[in-house]
Structure formats: C-alpha cells, structure tokens
Design a protein around this motif. Structure first.
Motif, PDB file in Angstrom:
ATOM      1  N   GLY A 223      46.623  36.138  39.431  1.00 21.21           N
ATOM      2  CA  GLY A 223      47.744  36.401  38.621  1.00 21.21           C
ATOM      3  C   GLY A 223      47.102  35.651  37.225  1.00 21.21           C
ATOM      4  N   ASP A 224      47.922  35.634  36.292  1.00 16.96           N
ATOM      5  CA  ASP A 224      47.641  35.158  35.135  1.00 16.96           C
ATOM      6  C   ASP A 224      47.967  33.484  35.110  1.00 16.96           C
ATOM      7  N   TYR A 225      47.779  32.911  33.763  1.00 19.35           N
ATOM      8  CA  TYR A 225      47.869  31.349  33.768  1.00 19.35           C
ATOM      9  C   TYR A 225      49.287  30.964  34.103  1.00 19.35           C
ATOM     10  N   SER A 226      50.219  31.400  33.827  1.00 23.20           N
ATOM     11  CA  SER A 226      51.687  31.151  34.154  1.00 23.20           C
ATOM     12  C   SER A 226      51.951  31.202  35.782  1.00 23.20           C
ATOM     13  N   TYR A 227      51.363  32.161  36.445  1.00 21.31           N
ATOM     14  CA  TYR A 227      51.428  32.436  37.725  1.00 21.31           C
ATOM     15  C   TYR A 227      50.489  31.218  38.435  1.00 21.31           C
ATOM     16  N   ALA A 228      49.390  31.187  38.058  1.00 21.94           N
ATOM     17  CA  ALA A 228      48.575  30.187  38.699  1.00 21.94           C
ATOM     18  C   ALA A 228      49.081  28.817  38.629  1.00 21.94           C
ATOM     19  N   GLU A 229      49.695  28.287  37.268  1.00 24.17           N
ATOM     20  CA  GLU A 229      49.977  26.976  37.148  1.00 24.17           C
ATOM     21  C   GLU A 229      51.120  26.670  37.927  1.00 24.17           C
ATOM     22  N   ARG A 230      52.323  27.817  38.300  1.00 20.27           N
ATOM     23  CA  ARG A 230      53.226  27.490  38.982  1.00 20.27           C
ATOM     24  C   ARG A 230      52.909  27.412  40.565  1.00 20.27           C
ATOM     25  N   LYS A 231      52.070  28.216  41.211  1.00 20.93           N
ATOM     26  CA  LYS A 231      51.693  27.955  42.180  1.00 20.93           C
ATOM     27  C   LYS A 231      50.803  26.640  42.545  1.00 20.93           C
TER      28      LYS A 231
ATOM     29  N   ALA B 198      44.254  30.289  43.170  1.00 14.62           N
ATOM     30  CA  ALA B 198      45.007  31.114  42.425  1.00 14.62           C
ATOM     31  C   ALA B 198      44.187  31.219  41.236  1.00 14.62           C
ATOM     32  N   ALA B 199      44.096  32.426  40.841  1.00 10.77           N
ATOM     33  CA  ALA B 199      42.996  32.800  39.423  1.00 10.77           C
ATOM     34  C   ALA B 199      43.103  34.072  39.035  1.00 10.77           C
ATOM     35  N   GLY B 200      42.880  34.250  37.738  1.00  7.54           N
ATOM     36  CA  GLY B 200      43.069  35.375  36.825  1.00  7.54           C
ATOM     37  C   GLY B 200      41.833  36.063  37.041  1.00  7.54           C
ATOM     38  N   GLU B 201      41.478  37.145  36.608  1.00  6.26           N
ATOM     39  CA  GLU B 201      40.261  37.891  36.634  1.00  6.26           C
ATOM     40  C   GLU B 201      39.198  37.309  35.569  1.00  6.26           C
ATOM     41  N   SER B 202      38.132  36.961  35.866  1.00  9.16           N
ATOM     42  CA  SER B 202      37.271  36.202  35.130  1.00  9.16           C
ATOM     43  C   SER B 202      35.829  36.219  35.597  1.00  9.16           C
ATOM     44  N   ILE B 203      34.740  36.316  34.856  1.00 11.88           N
ATOM     45  CA  ILE B 203      33.428  35.999  35.155  1.00 11.88           C
ATOM     46  C   ILE B 203      33.000  34.930  35.971  1.00 11.88           C
ATOM     47  N   GLY B 204      33.727  33.891  35.704  1.00 13.06           N
ATOM     48  CA  GLY B 204      33.624  32.627  36.484  1.00 13.06           C
ATOM     49  C   GLY B 204      33.780  32.809  38.158  1.00 13.06           C
ATOM     50  N   MET B 205      34.580  33.674  38.193  1.00 14.30           N
ATOM     51  CA  MET B 205      34.984  33.836  39.812  1.00 14.30           C
ATOM     52  C   MET B 205      33.786  33.895  40.670  1.00 14.30           C
TER      53      MET B 205
ATOM     54  N   GLN C  56      48.814  39.880  28.362  1.00 16.70           N
ATOM     55  CA  GLN C  56      50.218  39.258  28.448  1.00 16.70           C
ATOM     56  C   GLN C  56      49.835  37.798  28.182  1.00 16.70           C
ATOM     57  N   GLN C  57      48.556  37.099  28.759  1.00 15.94           N
ATOM     58  CA  GLN C  57      48.273  35.913  28.401  1.00 15.94           C
ATOM     59  C   GLN C  57      48.039  35.500  26.962  1.00 15.94           C
ATOM     60  N   ALA C  58      47.236  36.574  26.418  1.00 17.53           N
ATOM     61  CA  ALA C  58      46.764  36.442  25.238  1.00 17.53           C
ATOM     62  C   ALA C  58      47.867  36.572  24.049  1.00 17.53           C
ATOM     63  N   VAL C  59      49.003  37.174  24.457  1.00 20.99           N
ATOM     64  CA  VAL C  59      50.168  37.168  23.804  1.00 20.99           C
ATOM     65  C   VAL C  59      50.945  36.020  23.838  1.00 20.99           C
ATOM     66  N   ASN C  60      51.025  35.475  25.002  1.00 23.51           N
ATOM     67  CA  ASN C  60      51.807  34.060  25.204  1.00 23.51           C
ATOM     68  C   ASN C  60      50.939  32.894  24.412  1.00 23.51           C
ATOM     69  N   PHE C  61      49.718  32.925  24.509  1.00 24.79           N
ATOM     70  CA  PHE C  61      49.174  31.967  23.614  1.00 24.79           C
ATOM     71  C   PHE C  61      48.309  32.480  22.047  1.00 24.79           C
TER      72      PHE C  61
END
Length: 291
Positions: A126-134, A95-102, A195-200
């Motif tokens: 998905g974003d951080y919360s999605y990846a962590e939940r999975k 599970a991952a968000g969009e990133s150059i590291g991918m 949304q992740q930037a808002v959360n953090f």
C-alpha cells in the motif's frame, strides 16, 4: 466487547447469513443471533440490515468490521509472539509500497526465514497513508516509507537506495526517442499520476509553469493497473524506476525525468515500543546490511 463476540460478528459479516455463520462457528443459530443482538444493544447501533434473505452491513457495521479485523489481527499477532518469545519464531509483518529498496529488505527477510523456518512473514502492499495507518494501530512491525514524508513519531532507518521518478510509456510513443523527459514534454499529454505524489505535491515545483498544461487523467496506488493503461496507449504514467518490466516485448519502456527527481526510502517502526524477537533480528540484520 469481547474478542469472542467480535469473531462472531466478523463471521456473520463475511457469510451474510446467520445460519451459515453459526455452522461455521459450530454454535447454534439462536445463540449466535442473541450474541449479535446483545452486541448491537451494547454499542447502541444497528450493525446489519436484511435484504433479500441476506444480511448486509449498515455504515456502523462496516466501520466495526474494519476495526474488528484490525483488533483480531493484532491479538493473534501478539499471542503468537508471546508464545514464541523464548526463541526466534512468531510473525514478522511489513507494510510497504513498491520500491527498489524492497530488494534489500527481502534479502534480509530471506535470511531470517532460512535460519528460522518457523517464522511467518506477512507483506502488506500500500501507499504511505496505508503503511502509516497499519503501523499506528500496531498491526505491522515495520513500514517502508517512500518519499520525504515526516516521521517524527517513529524511529527510522534510511536505506542507501533511492527511488528515481520517470515516465512509463508505450514503446510506440514518440517520447521513446528521448533519453530523459522534461516538463515541456508532458504539455498536452494525458498523464496518470501516483496518488502519493499528489498528496505530497511531488511534481508541483518540477512542472513549474507547465503544471496547468498537463492533462492529469487520474491516479493510481500500485503500478500494475496503471501499466495496463500505458500498454493500451491511453496515457503516460509518472512512476518510479525498476518497478515495471520494460524488457523487449513488454510493450512499455521507462525514461527518467530531467531535472532528476528522487525519493529517499525509510524503514520506520514505533518509537519506545518493545519489538518481538523476530522483529529485533530483522532490524539487526538490516542495519548490518547497510553499515
């Protein structure tokens, strides 16, 4: 609850019709209706309501559907990995968000499936919360976490790449003339935020005194739909570098922030949990690509 009955419940929820679900499951309609009724009695809740000849999920039914899908997916994944434990096969789920590291991660995944063609890859976005939940519920082997979110309950590996924040804009925007974007440049502008930037609270310190002067019109989880707003010249978008096509003719371009703002990229997995052979191989090759 038996797995067989959960499969029945998911089929009825997906079909919205007891007869069609029974045909799909190759059992009689009365037998299926009885199994669903027994499940409702066992749980003490109503799972379906009937509207215009169609079965619709109650709030309790919707919750059970989400959980049942996770349980059945985890069961199938566990079964596949156990059946193939004597050699490198089975499922690898990330599970991952969009990133150059991918790109590094996909290079490793490519090496795995070329060497072991029976391996099945499942990539969940998905974003951080999605990846962590999975990761927490065990339906993925690894999560790619972008940002400074704490991961005390997981083992982790930090990638050498970093994601750099900037502004995606229409190529007709006046800010295209600038090499970098400052907080002052965003004052009075309509901006779509991650949304992740808002959360953090990613931009709270960066914006400083200009925080209240930016018109944040909303948020996004993944880039594609937000990019369409930018192409329509409806907003600027705070996003990470290298995630959107900004080639000539794309209609959009990207400028980094000043002062620079970067995110680390970590691959995390459950601590003290035995990984499947294919997950072990992936982690070994990923470490070798770094060290």
């Amino acid at each position: 609850m038996e797995l067989r009955v959960l499969n029945y419940f998911v089929a009825v929820a997906q079909e919205g019709n007891m007869t069609h679900a029974a045909q799909k499951l190759l059992i009689s309609q009365p037998a299926l209706s009885r199994q669903i009724a027994d499940l409702e009695d066992e749980l003490g809740v109503k799972l379906f309501s009937r509207k215009s000849r169609r079965l619709t999920l109650t709030p309790a039914g919707q919750y059970l559907l989400e959980q049942a899908k996770e349980i059945l997916a985890l069961t199938a994944k566990t079964k596949s990995n156990l059946e193939s434990s004597s050699f490198i096969s089975g499922d690898l789920t990330i599970a991952a968000g969009e990133s150059i590291g991918m790109q590094r991660i996909m290079n490793v995944v490519s090496a795995v499936i070329k060497e072991h063609p029976t391996v099945k890859i499942h990539l969940l976005s998905g974003d951080y919360s999605y990846a962590e939940r999975k990761l927490t519920n065990g339906t993925v082997d690894f999560a790619v976490i972008i940002g400074d979110a704490p991961t005390p309950n997981y083992a982790s590996l930090t990638l050498p790449e970093k994601d750099t924040w900037g502004v995606l804009m229409n190529t007709s925007d006046a800010l295209v003339k600038q090499e970098m974007i400052t907080p002052q440049d965003l004052a009075g502008r309509s901006v779509l935020n991650s949304q992740q930037a808002v959360n953090f609270h990613t931009f709270q310190n960066w914006l400083g005194n200009y925080k209240e002067k930016v018109n944040f019109i909303g948020t996004y989880n993944l880039n594609f739909n937000g990019t369409l707003l930018v192409k329509n010249n409806a907003a600027l978008m705070l996003t990470l570098d290298n995630l959107v096509n900004t080639s000539p003719g794309s209609g959009v371009t990207f400028r980094k922030l000043a002062p620079q703002l970067q995110y680390p990229i970590k691959v995390v997995w459950k601590r003290e949990v035995s990984l499947s052979p294919v997950a072990e191989l992936f982690l070994k090759l990923l470490k070798e690509s770094i060290f």
